[in-house]
Write a protein that holds these residues in place. Sequence first.
Motif, PDB file in Angstrom:
ATOM      1  N   ASN A 118      40.573 119.248  96.755  1.00 12.10           N
ATOM      2  CA  ASN A 118      40.582 118.557  98.060  1.00 12.10           C
ATOM      3  C   ASN A 118      40.914 119.510  99.199  1.00 12.10           C
ATOM      4  N   GLU A 119      41.858 120.442  98.951  1.00 14.57           N
ATOM      5  CA  GLU A 119      42.225 121.396  99.990  1.00 14.57           C
ATOM      6  C   GLU A 119      41.075 122.363 100.272  1.00 14.57           C
ATOM      7  N   ILE A 120      40.431 122.849  99.209  1.00 13.93           N
ATOM      8  CA  ILE A 120      39.294 123.762  99.382  1.00 13.93           C
ATOM      9  C   ILE A 120      38.153 123.060 100.111  1.00 13.93           C
ATOM     10  N   LYS A 121      37.905 121.820  99.742  1.00 10.80           N
ATOM     11  CA  LYS A 121      36.845 121.032 100.395  1.00 10.80           C
ATOM     12  C   LYS A 121      37.110 120.905 101.889  1.00 10.80           C
ATOM     13  N   PHE A 122      38.370 120.724 102.263  1.00  4.41           N
ATOM     14  CA  PHE A 122      38.707 120.554 103.672  1.00  4.41           C
ATOM     15  C   PHE A 122      38.755 121.889 104.406  1.00  4.41           C
ATOM     16  N   LEU A 123      39.349 122.910 103.777  1.00  2.00           N
ATOM     17  CA  LEU A 123      39.526 124.205 104.437  1.00  2.00           C
ATOM     18  C   LEU A 123      38.211 124.948 104.622  1.00  2.00           C
ATOM     19  N   TYR A 124      37.358 124.881 103.627  1.00  2.00           N
ATOM     20  CA  TYR A 124      36.144 125.700 103.611  1.00  2.00           C
ATOM     21  C   TYR A 124      34.915 124.794 103.456  1.00  2.00           C
ATOM     22  N   LYS A 125      34.653 124.035 104.500  1.00  2.00           N
ATOM     23  CA  LYS A 125      33.624 122.991 104.430  1.00  2.00           C
ATOM     24  C   LYS A 125      32.237 123.550 104.149  1.00  2.00           C
ATOM     25  N   VAL A 130      27.835 124.870 100.033  1.00  3.98           N
ATOM     26  CA  VAL A 130      27.117 125.800  99.153  1.00  3.98           C
ATOM     27  C   VAL A 130      27.339 125.394  97.691  1.00  3.98           C
ATOM     28  N   GLY A 131      28.582 125.059  97.363  1.00  2.00           N
ATOM     29  CA  GLY A 131      28.889 124.622  96.002  1.00  2.00           C
ATOM     30  C   GLY A 131      28.151 123.355  95.617  1.00  2.00           C
ATOM     31  N   LEU A 132      28.005 122.427  96.553  1.00  2.00           N
ATOM     32  CA  LEU A 132      27.261 121.193  96.281  1.00  2.00           C
ATOM     33  C   LEU A 132      25.783 121.485  96.068  1.00  2.00           C
ATOM     34  N   TRP A 133      25.251 122.446  96.844  1.00  2.00           N
ATOM     35  CA  TRP A 133      23.858 122.875  96.639  1.00  2.00           C
ATOM     36  C   TRP A 133      23.714 123.480  95.244  1.00  2.00           C
ATOM     37  N   ALA A 134      24.691 124.307  94.851  1.00  2.00           N
ATOM     38  CA  ALA A 134      24.671 124.925  93.524  1.00  2.00           C
ATOM     39  C   ALA A 134      24.714 123.852  92.435  1.00  2.00           C
ATOM     40  N   LEU A 148      33.034 118.336  90.494  1.00  2.00           N
ATOM     41  CA  LEU A 148      33.422 118.779  91.835  1.00  2.00           C
ATOM     42  C   LEU A 148      34.499 119.861  91.776  1.00  2.00           C
ATOM     43  N   ASP A 149      35.309 119.857  90.723  1.00  2.00           N
ATOM     44  CA  ASP A 149      36.313 120.912  90.588  1.00  2.00           C
ATOM     45  C   ASP A 149      35.646 122.280  90.455  1.00  2.00           C
ATOM     46  N   GLU A 150      34.500 122.340  89.791  1.00  2.00           N
ATOM     47  CA  GLU A 150      33.764 123.607  89.684  1.00  2.00           C
ATOM     48  C   GLU A 150      33.065 123.938  91.005  1.00  2.00           C
ATOM     49  N   VAL A 151      32.606 122.918  91.713  1.00  2.00           N
ATOM     50  CA  VAL A 151      32.048 123.127  93.051  1.00  2.00           C
ATOM     51  C   VAL A 151      33.072 123.845  93.928  1.00  2.00           C
ATOM     52  N   ALA A 152      34.333 123.433  93.816  1.00  2.00           N
ATOM     53  CA  ALA A 152      35.401 124.049  94.607  1.00  2.00           C
ATOM     54  C   ALA A 152      35.624 125.506  94.197  1.00  2.00           C
ATOM     55  N   HIS A 153      35.532 125.784  92.896  1.00  2.00           N
ATOM     56  CA  HIS A 153      35.661 127.176  92.430  1.00  2.00           C
ATOM     57  C   HIS A 153      34.567 128.049  93.050  1.00  2.00           C
ATOM     58  N   ILE A 154      33.351 127.556  93.046  1.00  2.00           N
ATOM     59  CA  ILE A 154      32.220 128.301  93.628  1.00  2.00           C
ATOM     60  C   ILE A 154      32.460 128.518  95.119  1.00  2.00           C
ATOM     61  N   ALA A 155      32.912 127.461  95.805  1.00  2.00           N
ATOM     62  CA  ALA A 155      33.175 127.556  97.247  1.00  2.00           C
ATOM     63  C   ALA A 155      34.204 128.634  97.551  1.00  2.00           C
ATOM     64  N   LEU A 156      35.247 128.728  96.733  1.00  2.00           N
ATOM     65  CA  LEU A 156      36.295 129.716  96.972  1.00  2.00           C
ATOM     66  C   LEU A 156      35.771 131.132  96.750  1.00  2.00           C
ATOM     67  N   LEU A 191      55.393 108.012 101.361  1.00  2.00           N
ATOM     68  CA  LEU A 191      54.082 107.619 101.868  1.00  2.00           C
ATOM     69  C   LEU A 191      52.986 107.906 100.853  1.00  2.00           C
ATOM     70  N   THR A 192      51.891 107.203 101.001  1.00  2.00           N
ATOM     71  CA  THR A 192      50.672 107.524 100.265  1.00  2.00           C
ATOM     72  C   THR A 192      49.643 107.964 101.295  1.00  2.00           C
ATOM     73  N   ILE A 193      49.251 109.216 101.223  1.00  2.00           N
ATOM     74  CA  ILE A 193      48.333 109.761 102.229  1.00  2.00           C
ATOM     75  C   ILE A 193      46.911 109.761 101.683  1.00  2.00           C
ATOM     76  N   GLU A 194      46.045 109.009 102.332  1.00  2.00           N
ATOM     77  CA  GLU A 194      44.631 108.984 101.955  1.00  2.00           C
ATOM     78  C   GLU A 194      43.970 110.272 102.423  1.00  2.00           C
ATOM     79  N   GLU A 195      43.398 111.025 101.486  1.00  2.00           N
ATOM     80  CA  GLU A 195      42.861 112.342 101.827  1.00  2.00           C
ATOM     81  C   GLU A 195      41.566 112.279 102.630  1.00  2.00           C
ATOM     82  N   THR A 196      41.023 111.071 102.802  1.00  2.00           N
ATOM     83  CA  THR A 196      39.826 110.914 103.634  1.00  2.00           C
ATOM     84  C   THR A 196      40.174 110.417 105.038  1.00  2.00           C
ATOM     85  N   SER A 197      41.457 110.167 105.275  1.00  2.00           N
ATOM     86  CA  SER A 197      41.862 109.584 106.560  1.00  2.00           C
ATOM     87  C   SER A 197      41.922 110.646 107.657  1.00  2.00           C
ATOM     88  N   ILE A 198      41.765 110.199 108.893  1.00  2.00           N
ATOM     89  CA  ILE A 198      41.819 111.100 110.044  1.00  2.00           C
ATOM     90  C   ILE A 198      43.220 111.684 110.201  1.00  2.00           C
TER      91      ILE A 198
END
Length: 277
Positions: A118-125, A130-134, A148-156, A191-198
Amino acid sequence: MRIFRILNNNAIVVIDGPREKIVLGKGIAFQKKNNDIVPKHKIEKVFVLHEQSSEKFQQLLKTLPEAHIELAEQIISYAEGHLEAPLNDHIHIALTDHLSFALERIEQGFSIQNKLTNEIKFLYKKEFEVGLWAKKEIKRKLQVDIPLDEVAHIALHVHTAKMDSPSMNESLQTATILRDFVEQVQQVAGLTIEETSINYQRLITHLRFALNRIQKGNEIEPIDEEMLALIQKKYEKAYLYSSEVIKHLNQEYELNFPPAEVAYIALHIQRLIRSES
């Protein structure tokens, strides 16, 4: 230009002046032998690596499945186009090796895990894109559905290969600090923080820039004393939660968040509290 060494059907080594160069191209070595002329129309990539890196990459090209190598090169080419920036040549080693190993594990039934997805997805959009394309290309060509965990590895891998980007360890540390920060806020404030929230996105964005300032030694503008007193009084709980979280980060990661950051982060925590009420 003549072939010095054939690595696989799509990769050769040539001698150009005093340097060895690796030349990639689909079918470039098909029905060829050492000292044959390189078919120029089949050359897709030519690059030079440092001696040790070159030896490592040549070993990979000789031992890994050609389908994995081809996919890695396609991902690298797509990344350079999508990011509109060249990538460090070392990615040809790092990503190829990582991707092949990951694909083998998935095909053998092992799971791929990444706690920082989730952090990689947000930090390196854009890198995550690119990972999703892969992911789509791998599914289309190999019928392997990477998580998606491997998508994040590729993104990093893509992110750290960008020129002037932080190292893999530095990028992982930033993502780890952000993950720890969110977990601490949830635990301390209940708190419960929704990772998709603004509000989550605002919180992460603020901390990311704060970390960047600290790592570069840039000073944050001091907060007005009246404003600080107002936050401490009006949002007392949020300020206490923020103080506790910042104290944890400073101790755990040897950071030095200035007092003003406690107040600014308290405002973000107050938004989260309000959104749950």
